[in-house]
Design a protein around this motif. Sequence first.
Motif, PDB file in Angstrom:
ATOM      1  N   ILE A  27       0.834  -1.200   0.000  1.00  0.00           N
ATOM      2  CA  ILE A  27       0.000   0.000   0.000  1.00  0.00           C
ATOM      3  C   ILE A  27       0.871   1.252   0.000  1.00  0.00           C
ATOM      4  O   ILE A  27       2.033   1.220   0.372  1.00  0.00           O
ATOM      5  CB  ILE A  27      -0.953   0.004   1.216  1.00  0.00           C
ATOM      6  N   THR A  28       0.261   2.348  -0.411  1.00  0.00           N
ATOM      7  CA  THR A  28       0.960   3.625  -0.420  1.00  0.00           C
ATOM      8  C   THR A  28       0.752   4.327   0.922  1.00  0.00           C
ATOM      9  O   THR A  28      -0.188   4.008   1.657  1.00  0.00           O
ATOM     10  CB  THR A  28       0.435   4.537  -1.542  1.00  0.00           C
ATOM     11  N   PRO A  29       1.601   5.296   1.239  1.00  0.00           N
ATOM     12  CA  PRO A  29       1.393   6.061   2.467  1.00  0.00           C
ATOM     13  C   PRO A  29       0.001   6.710   2.517  1.00  0.00           C
ATOM     14  O   PRO A  29      -0.656   6.701   3.564  1.00  0.00           O
ATOM     15  CB  PRO A  29       2.495   7.118   2.412  1.00  0.00           C
ATOM     16  N   ALA A  30      -0.460   7.245   1.397  1.00  0.00           N
ATOM     17  CA  ALA A  30      -1.786   7.881   1.365  1.00  0.00           C
ATOM     18  C   ALA A  30      -2.890   6.863   1.631  1.00  0.00           C
ATOM     19  O   ALA A  30      -3.856   7.160   2.345  1.00  0.00           O
ATOM     20  CB  ALA A  30      -2.012   8.567   0.021  1.00  0.00           C
ATOM     21  N   VAL A  57       5.093   4.175  11.914  1.00  0.00           N
ATOM     22  CA  VAL A  57       3.854   4.415  11.160  1.00  0.00           C
ATOM     23  C   VAL A  57       3.865   5.827  10.589  1.00  0.00           C
ATOM     24  O   VAL A  57       3.589   6.040   9.405  1.00  0.00           O
ATOM     25  CB  VAL A  57       2.600   4.209  12.048  1.00  0.00           C
ATOM     26  N   THR A  58       4.189   6.804  11.423  1.00  0.00           N
ATOM     27  CA  THR A  58       4.216   8.198  10.996  1.00  0.00           C
ATOM     28  C   THR A  58       5.212   8.431   9.869  1.00  0.00           C
ATOM     29  O   THR A  58       4.909   9.110   8.892  1.00  0.00           O
ATOM     30  CB  THR A  58       4.535   9.118  12.192  1.00  0.00           C
ATOM     31  N   ARG A  59       6.391   7.854  10.002  1.00  0.00           N
ATOM     32  CA  ARG A  59       7.403   8.002   8.945  1.00  0.00           C
ATOM     33  C   ARG A  59       6.886   7.442   7.625  1.00  0.00           C
ATOM     34  O   ARG A  59       7.049   8.060   6.574  1.00  0.00           O
ATOM     35  CB  ARG A  59       8.694   7.292   9.333  1.00  0.00           C
ATOM     36  N   PHE A  60       6.282   6.253   7.679  1.00  0.00           N
ATOM     37  CA  PHE A  60       5.752   5.657   6.453  1.00  0.00           C
ATOM     38  C   PHE A  60       4.664   6.543   5.856  1.00  0.00           C
ATOM     39  O   PHE A  60       4.681   6.845   4.664  1.00  0.00           O
ATOM     40  CB  PHE A  60       5.206   4.249   6.722  1.00  0.00           C
ATOM     41  N   GLU A  61       3.714   6.978   6.686  1.00  0.00           N
ATOM     42  CA  GLU A  61       2.595   7.778   6.189  1.00  0.00           C
ATOM     43  C   GLU A  61       3.037   9.139   5.671  1.00  0.00           C
ATOM     44  O   GLU A  61       2.367   9.727   4.833  1.00  0.00           O
ATOM     45  CB  GLU A  61       1.528   7.932   7.266  1.00  0.00           C
ATOM     46  N   ASN A  62       4.165   9.634   6.141  1.00  0.00           N
ATOM     47  CA  ASN A  62       4.700  10.903   5.642  1.00  0.00           C
ATOM     48  C   ASN A  62       5.503  10.724   4.364  1.00  0.00           C
ATOM     49  O   ASN A  62       6.011  11.695   3.809  1.00  0.00           O
ATOM     50  CB  ASN A  62       5.551  11.592   6.706  1.00  0.00           C
ATOM     51  N   GLY A  63       5.650   9.490   3.920  1.00  0.00           N
ATOM     52  CA  GLY A  63       6.325   9.223   2.655  1.00  0.00           C
ATOM     53  C   GLY A  63       7.825   9.073   2.743  1.00  0.00           C
ATOM     54  O   GLY A  63       8.495   9.038   1.719  1.00  0.00           O
ATOM     55  N   ASN A  64       8.354   8.973   3.961  1.00  0.00           N
ATOM     56  CA  ASN A  64       9.798   8.779   4.093  1.00  0.00           C
ATOM     57  C   ASN A  64      10.188   7.416   3.546  1.00  0.00           C
ATOM     58  O   ASN A  64       9.521   6.417   3.796  1.00  0.00           O
ATOM     59  CB  ASN A  64      10.229   8.884   5.558  1.00  0.00           C
ATOM     60  N   GLU A  65      11.250   7.403   2.788  1.00  0.00           N
ATOM     61  CA  GLU A  65      11.755   6.151   2.213  1.00  0.00           C
ATOM     62  C   GLU A  65      12.308   5.271   3.326  1.00  0.00           C
ATOM     63  O   GLU A  65      12.676   5.743   4.377  1.00  0.00           O
ATOM     64  CB  GLU A  65      12.864   6.449   1.199  1.00  0.00           C
ATOM     65  N   GLY A  66      12.385   4.006   3.043  1.00  0.00           N
ATOM     66  CA  GLY A  66      13.050   3.119   3.987  1.00  0.00           C
ATOM     67  C   GLY A  66      12.139   2.225   4.789  1.00  0.00           C
ATOM     68  O   GLY A  66      12.617   1.442   5.598  1.00  0.00           O
ATOM     69  N   ALA A  67      10.818   2.311   4.605  1.00  0.00           N
ATOM     70  CA  ALA A  67       9.924   1.398   5.320  1.00  0.00           C
ATOM     71  C   ALA A  67      10.126  -0.004   4.761  1.00  0.00           C
ATOM     72  O   ALA A  67      10.101  -0.210   3.548  1.00  0.00           O
ATOM     73  CB  ALA A  67       8.477   1.824   5.162  1.00  0.00           C
ATOM     74  N   LEU A  68      10.366  -0.946   5.624  1.00  0.00           N
ATOM     75  CA  LEU A  68      10.572  -2.322   5.193  1.00  0.00           C
ATOM     76  C   LEU A  68       9.282  -2.890   4.611  1.00  0.00           C
ATOM     77  O   LEU A  68       8.200  -2.667   5.168  1.00  0.00           O
ATOM     78  CB  LEU A  68      11.012  -3.184   6.375  1.00  0.00           C
ATOM     79  N   PRO A  69       9.379  -3.624   3.517  1.00  0.00           N
ATOM     80  CA  PRO A  69       8.181  -4.234   2.927  1.00  0.00           C
ATOM     81  C   PRO A  69       7.412  -5.093   3.928  1.00  0.00           C
ATOM     82  O   PRO A  69       6.186  -5.127   3.906  1.00  0.00           O
ATOM     83  CB  PRO A  69       8.727  -5.075   1.773  1.00  0.00           C
ATOM     84  N   GLU A  70       8.132  -5.745   4.831  1.00  0.00           N
ATOM     85  CA  GLU A  70       7.483  -6.581   5.850  1.00  0.00           C
ATOM     86  C   GLU A  70       6.573  -5.737   6.748  1.00  0.00           C
ATOM     87  O   GLU A  70       5.473  -6.150   7.102  1.00  0.00           O
ATOM     88  CB  GLU A  70       8.539  -7.293   6.689  1.00  0.00           C
TER      89      GLU A  70
END
Length: 99
Positions: A27-30, A57-70
């Motif tokens: 899924i996308t951050p949005a 969660v916040t970092r991912f939702e803000n679009g920061n790169e680096g969220a692990l696919p898992e």
Amino acid sequence: MTRRRGSRNSFDWAGLETLSVDEDELITPAQCRMARAGIVMSVRELARLADVSGLEVTRFENGNEGALPEIVRRFRLILESRGVRFLDGSEGGGVEITE
């Protein structure tokens, strides 16, 4: 103690850890933000259920790169278990609340 609207006690990972979500199904951050808003789930609750920090969660939702696919996979599985359906689209997709 009174439970807040949309809160759940825990997430049962039994059997779900072996399910795979392809990279193109992440899924996308949005979509994550929209899904949480649609089912009235806080950042803290999603983080607790996914066994990560609220900052993750916040970092991912803000679009920061680096969220692990898992981790993103966990977010998707949790949100889908609460009645969210993720829609594909040419502009990043959307969400539908089914329950």
